[in-house]
Design a protein around this motif. Sequence first.
Motif, short mmCIF file in Angstrom:
data_model
loop_
_atom_site.label_atom_id
_atom_site.label_comp_id
_atom_site.label_asym_id
_atom_site.label_seq_id
_atom_site.Cartn_x
_atom_site.Cartn_y
_atom_site.Cartn_z
N PHE A 610 0.83 -1.21 0.00
CA PHE A 610 0.00 0.00 0.00
C PHE A 610 0.87 1.26 0.00
O PHE A 610 0.63 2.19 -0.78
N LYS A 611 1.84 1.29 0.89
CA LYS A 611 2.69 2.49 0.98
C LYS A 611 3.43 2.75 -0.33
O LYS A 611 3.61 3.91 -0.74
N ALA A 612 3.81 1.67 -1.00
CA ALA A 612 4.55 1.82 -2.27
C ALA A 612 3.66 2.43 -3.35
O ALA A 612 4.11 3.30 -4.12
N ILE A 613 2.38 2.02 -3.43
CA ILE A 613 1.51 2.60 -4.47
C ILE A 613 1.05 4.00 -4.07
O ILE A 613 0.86 4.86 -4.93
N ARG A 614 0.90 4.23 -2.75
CA ARG A 614 0.53 5.59 -2.32
C ARG A 614 1.62 6.58 -2.70
O ARG A 614 1.33 7.72 -3.05
N GLU A 615 2.85 6.15 -2.65
CA GLU A 615 3.98 7.03 -2.94
C GLU A 615 4.03 7.45 -4.40
O GLU A 615 4.46 8.56 -4.72
N VAL A 616 3.56 6.57 -5.32
CA VAL A 616 3.67 6.90 -6.75
C VAL A 616 2.37 7.40 -7.35
O VAL A 616 2.35 7.88 -8.49
N PHE A 617 1.26 7.30 -6.60
CA PHE A 617 -0.04 7.76 -7.11
C PHE A 617 -0.22 9.21 -6.70
O PHE A 617 0.13 9.59 -5.57
N PRO A 618 -0.76 10.08 -7.58
CA PRO A 618 -0.87 11.51 -7.25
C PRO A 618 -1.55 11.76 -5.91
O PRO A 618 -2.54 11.11 -5.56
N THR A 619 -1.03 12.72 -5.17
CA THR A 619 -1.52 12.98 -3.81
C THR A 619 -2.95 13.48 -3.78
O THR A 619 -3.62 13.36 -2.75
N ASP A 620 -3.45 14.06 -4.88
CA ASP A 620 -4.82 14.55 -4.89
C ASP A 620 -5.83 13.45 -5.18
O ASP A 620 -7.04 13.67 -5.09
N LYS A 621 -5.34 12.26 -5.55
CA LYS A 621 -6.23 11.15 -5.86
C LYS A 621 -6.27 10.16 -4.70
O LYS A 621 -5.22 9.80 -4.16
N PRO A 622 -7.47 9.71 -4.31
CA PRO A 622 -7.59 8.82 -3.15
C PRO A 622 -7.28 7.36 -3.46
O PRO A 622 -7.31 6.94 -4.62
N ILE A 623 -6.98 6.62 -2.40
CA ILE A 623 -6.82 5.17 -2.50
C ILE A 623 -7.70 4.52 -1.44
O ILE A 623 -7.70 4.89 -0.27
#
Length: 779
Positions: A610-623
């Motif tokens: 999770f942390k790895a994809i959160r790091e590369v996915f734009p911060t304005d987009k939710p997960i």
Amino acid sequence: MKITVIGGGPGGLYFSILTKKAMPHCQIDIYERNKPDDSFGFGVVFSDETLGEFLKRDMQSYELIRSKFAYWDDIIVARDGEEVSIAGNGFCGCSRKTLLQLLQQRCIEEGVNLHFEQNVDDLSQFSDSDIILASDGIASAIRTQYQKEFGTKIELKKNRFVWLGSTKPLDAFTYFFRSTPHGTIVAHTYQYEEGMSTWIFECSDETWQNHGFEVTNEADTMAKIAEIFKEELDGHPLISNKSHWRQFPHVTNENWYHNNIVLLGDAKATAHYSIGSGTKLAMDCAIGLSDAVIANPKNVQAAFEQYDKTRRNTVEMIQYAAVVSLDWFENMDRHMQNPFQQFAFGCMTRSKKVTYENLRLRDSSFTDKVLKEFYQEQLTSSASANSSNKNALPEVLEGKSAAFTPFKIRQLELPNRIVMAPMGQYSASDGLVSDWHLVHYGSRATGGVGLIITEMTAISETGRITEGCAGIYNFEQLNQWKKITDFIHDNTSTKIGIQLGHSGRKGATKKPWEGNGPMETPWNLISASPIPFNDNFATPKEMTLKDMAEIKSQFIQAAKNADEAGFDMIELQAHHGFLLASFLSPLTNIRTDEFGGSIENRLKYPLEVFKAIREVFPTDKPISVRISATDWAENGISEQEVITIATAFKNAGADIINVSTGNTVAGQKPLTGRMWQTPFSDSVRNTVHIPTITAGYIQDIDQINTILLNGRADLVALGRPLLLDANFVRNAQAYEQFQANDIPNQYKMGVSHLYPLKASERKQMEGMKKALKPKSNKK
């Protein structure tokens, strides 16, 4: 025919009255261990509907009972001095002692033989009886003697309760909730005759222990309770009658009869008092058993079979509703934090039998309060997120149902709260989505769904569930997905998220319409531990550190691809026993390294991904993260572990938790029904304080509004209802007369037809509901 009834409670008495009336030559003897005027407990509750049934069956009993009832139309929910009244409920209460005396009178009038102070522990004396009816209560000695034959199961529920009385007059059935330094205590109260009311006090075992209550110390119990509820009692005393603290026994029996013995009342099945159905259940079953005996006077086994066939489903439904209702009270400390009107609404809709529309028809002034508070909550949260929009929001929310309010996650604003759940289409080729997917997702978007979450989309070729599953692990797949996201963004207000996942030990499966077993030539499977999904599946390889690194890199690339493909959101698949979920459950993770054992260890790898994809996915987009909140199997994931999991993902940056259940192991035993997964979403949302998505047999807009208004979820996902109805949302908007502003120009002409049609259908339905409501039995 000779019938022996053991136990002179309402069920046994009423069965005897009805059967003797219809079969005057039948000999019926009732053996009761207590005296005629003994009674434990104080009052009993019936609805107008139940009294109406008594009217049909025995007018004399009906008239006697009705003359002694206290009636009320309102239910009051009170919490620490705040209260709200809800009208239109039609209930009545009666002294249990009075009810027994009236039914005893009717038995004598019909020629039933009553034998009191008879403690029966040997059935051999009734060897000449054609039927022995065991209606000897929760602790039934007869049922206990034959518990193996009946298949008896007794589960003690968690909360403690004590049954007391008072002289305090009450105008309505009232729930008094009180906060104490040791937790919440609730009083279920109602008047059952002039100058007398029942008070059932309930709390968690922890609260009970910390207050220092003792099981049989009635004086101490009453002194402490009277102090806590001094405002509610208003100077009136509490009265005891063998008022000992207990835990509610949930009684079920696999078989309701054995040889010539048949069970009735609490001996057969119990229903928690919070839905007021114990005595009702006993008397309704007495009617069913009497009907069966009358229909089969010369064939006892046929009578018992008819009794089981006609009553079991209803009994199990009532028991299920009672368990769901009890679950709400077992978690009332959690609910107490909710805004007051939401709390009261949650209390009223706790068993799922009553919904928003039911309450609106009964008392629209109450549902107006609930809606107003809900809108104010949305106003507060939205205003804090965007101060420039403070003044515009009340107009936006005016007149909406809860389902059609917007919801914001990070910078993503959804037009409504209805979500399309991930549903495999198994129609991709080499992971490539096609025109099928464009139409599938596009039509639900033009149909007004607030958020689409795609079917599980694999991060690698061997991460697919079937050969027909979609992927996003190469450039061509990315481009095909982009055609779909572009269409949705260009033509609708709908947002679209992609569920990224890996099938793990559940991969290399046939498509559902091909048999749903493993493929004939499956690829190699991997999982947290080498445990096959079932006997037909291959044993997966236990993942090594190298495997973990490779899978994580595939998730990272898939997340980058998802952003490039135009997805508004990612959902991480960590549910239903797939790869990441296999680390979380103790049933699928038996590793002895740092990734096994405690829940903290089992969480490490999914959290790392999770942390790895959160790091590369734009911060304005939710997960979002989808988890299974129970495995529906013995020794599976615990409630506390689920809270730990959700908290860990929240702290790592998850924006919302999609709360699912089960499908971890093949031998699961889920308890399904209407809105069956909402309590799990409720637990995560209101314990971890993170938004949630719920799903599970949610079928209409009324249920969606009910879930949202009682705070069990923030978004409601529909699966199968959307498969054959792409315009579910448009139909619901017309039903609610909600003026949607996102209907495509090409379809707007349809409003003039659909809205009047749905308005007419709703009016007809509400008219039917009102017409079918039982008439008051008040004299």
